[in-house]
Write an enzyme that holds these catalytic residues in place. Structure first.
Site, PDB file in Angstrom:
ATOM      1  N   GLU A  38     -16.440   9.112  10.325  1.00  0.00           N
ATOM      2  CA  GLU A  38     -16.103   8.394   9.098  1.00  0.00           C
ATOM      3  C   GLU A  38     -17.058   8.853   8.000  1.00  0.00           C
ATOM      4  O   GLU A  38     -18.211   9.217   8.267  1.00  0.00           O
ATOM      5  CB  GLU A  38     -16.288   6.896   9.348  1.00  0.00           C
ATOM      6  CG  GLU A  38     -16.138   6.014   8.121  1.00  0.00           C
ATOM      7  CD  GLU A  38     -16.624   4.589   8.380  1.00  0.00           C
ATOM      8  OE1 GLU A  38     -16.146   3.676   7.684  1.00  0.00           O
ATOM      9  OE2 GLU A  38     -17.479   4.374   9.277  1.00  0.00           O
ATOM     10  N   LYS A 106      -8.598   2.663   5.883  1.00  0.00           N
ATOM     11  CA  LYS A 106      -9.232   1.636   6.717  1.00  0.00           C
ATOM     12  C   LYS A 106      -8.782   0.232   6.314  1.00  0.00           C
ATOM     13  O   LYS A 106      -8.871  -0.165   5.150  1.00  0.00           O
ATOM     14  CB  LYS A 106     -10.750   1.769   6.590  1.00  0.00           C
ATOM     15  CG  LYS A 106     -11.562   0.837   7.464  1.00  0.00           C
ATOM     16  CD  LYS A 106     -13.055   1.127   7.242  1.00  0.00           C
ATOM     17  CE  LYS A 106     -13.953   0.256   8.091  1.00  0.00           C
ATOM     18  NZ  LYS A 106     -15.383   0.533   7.786  1.00  0.00           N
ATOM     19  N   CYS A 142     -14.177   2.843  12.410  1.00  0.00           N
ATOM     20  CA  CYS A 142     -15.409   2.063  12.493  1.00  0.00           C
ATOM     21  C   CYS A 142     -15.159   0.573  12.784  1.00  0.00           C
ATOM     22  O   CYS A 142     -14.772   0.210  13.889  1.00  0.00           O
ATOM     23  CB  CYS A 142     -16.210   2.267  11.208  1.00  0.00           C
ATOM     24  SG  CYS A 142     -17.990   1.953  11.365  1.00  0.00           S
TER      25      CYS A 142
END
Length: 263
Positions: A38, A106, A142
């Site tokens: 990321e 995300k 994440c």
């Protein structure tokens, strides 16, 4: 499928980070897919809006060229403008011909452990599965790994492999959480997981806390950790065998045992 886990350091200069990506691709020679962390464009702690680019901009263009030159598909985290002064934290999937196969913004933002990612990042609104290197891949970034419903939604959309990219924040018990959650997503979905975190920060970012714990992992559908890269920058290539998924699901058919009539 041969997959390279590219646990690279990520700093404050996108040009230097691009050099790290290219060097890792050299080390990943022979892999079908290379997975990067990321925020591979620039580490958190910088003013993300200053470096964010549209997906047809120069940074993703350089990633596409690198993939094409090496004949290796890749997944990496970048930032793109969100239109409201914030950015999207985006995982791009690029095929071996250098074409953009898909992008995932995300969904779950890291407003935890004293951080407020949502002040800088706008959330995405859709799970994404891409066809890459001959496999259906579900994309997770994440903090998303803490939400099992996302991984399950990706598997329900046909994902054969879950790829998790991260710049996992350092802190008390954080490494334990990372390792546990990555294995849990593999076990509960009886699927392969490729989880790539960045190498730990050795210098503090301009603003914010150090990121990266390392511990990038390749986990099979039984939850066996076939590779754990530890705390140092490195590139390691492993094999994903889809026949393992079929064998596991024959004697552990937990996905088939779900009760949609009740839950």
């Amino acid at each position: 499928m041969r997959v390279a886990l590219c646990q690279i350091p990520v700093g404050d200069d996108p040009k230097e980070n691009l050099r790290e990506i290219r060097a890792a691709l050299e080390r990943a020679a022979g892999a079908d897919l290379a997975v990067f962390p990321e925020a591979a464009q620039v580490r958190f702690g910088n003013t993300l809006a200053d470096v964010a680019e549209p997906l047809d901009g120069p940074f993703v263009g350089e990633l596409r060229q690198a993939a094409r030159e090496h004949g290796t598909a890749l997944i990496a985290g970048v930032f793109e403008p969100a239109g409201d002064g914030r950015v999207h934290n985006t995982a791009v999937a690029i095929d071996a011909a250098g074409e953009l196969a898909g992008a995932y913004r995300k969904i779950h933002l890291f407003d935890a452990f004293g951080d407020r990612e949502s002040e800088r990042v706008a959330p995405g609104d859709a799970p994404v599965v891409v066809d890459l290197a001959g496999v259906r891949i579900g994309l997770i970034t994440c903090y998303d790994v803490r939400f099992p419903e996302l991984a399950r939604a990706l598997v329900d959309r046909g994902a054969q492999v879950l790829v998790i990219i991260a710049a996992w924040a350092q802190g008390v018990f954080k490494e334990e959480h990372w390792a546990t959650l990555v294995r849990a997503r593999a076990i509960e979905n009886t699927t392969w997981v490729v989880a790539v975190d960045k190498a730990p920060d050795r210098t503090p970012p301009p603003k914010g806390n150090p990121g990266g714990v390392g511990r990038s992992m390749l986990v099979d559908p039984m939850g066996t950790v076939l590779a754990d890269l530890g705390p140092f920058a490195t590139v390691m290539t492993g094999e994903i065998d889809m026949a393992v998924t079929e064998r596991v699901r024959r004697f552990l058919p937990s996905l088939a045992h779900r009760r949609p009539d009740v839950l």
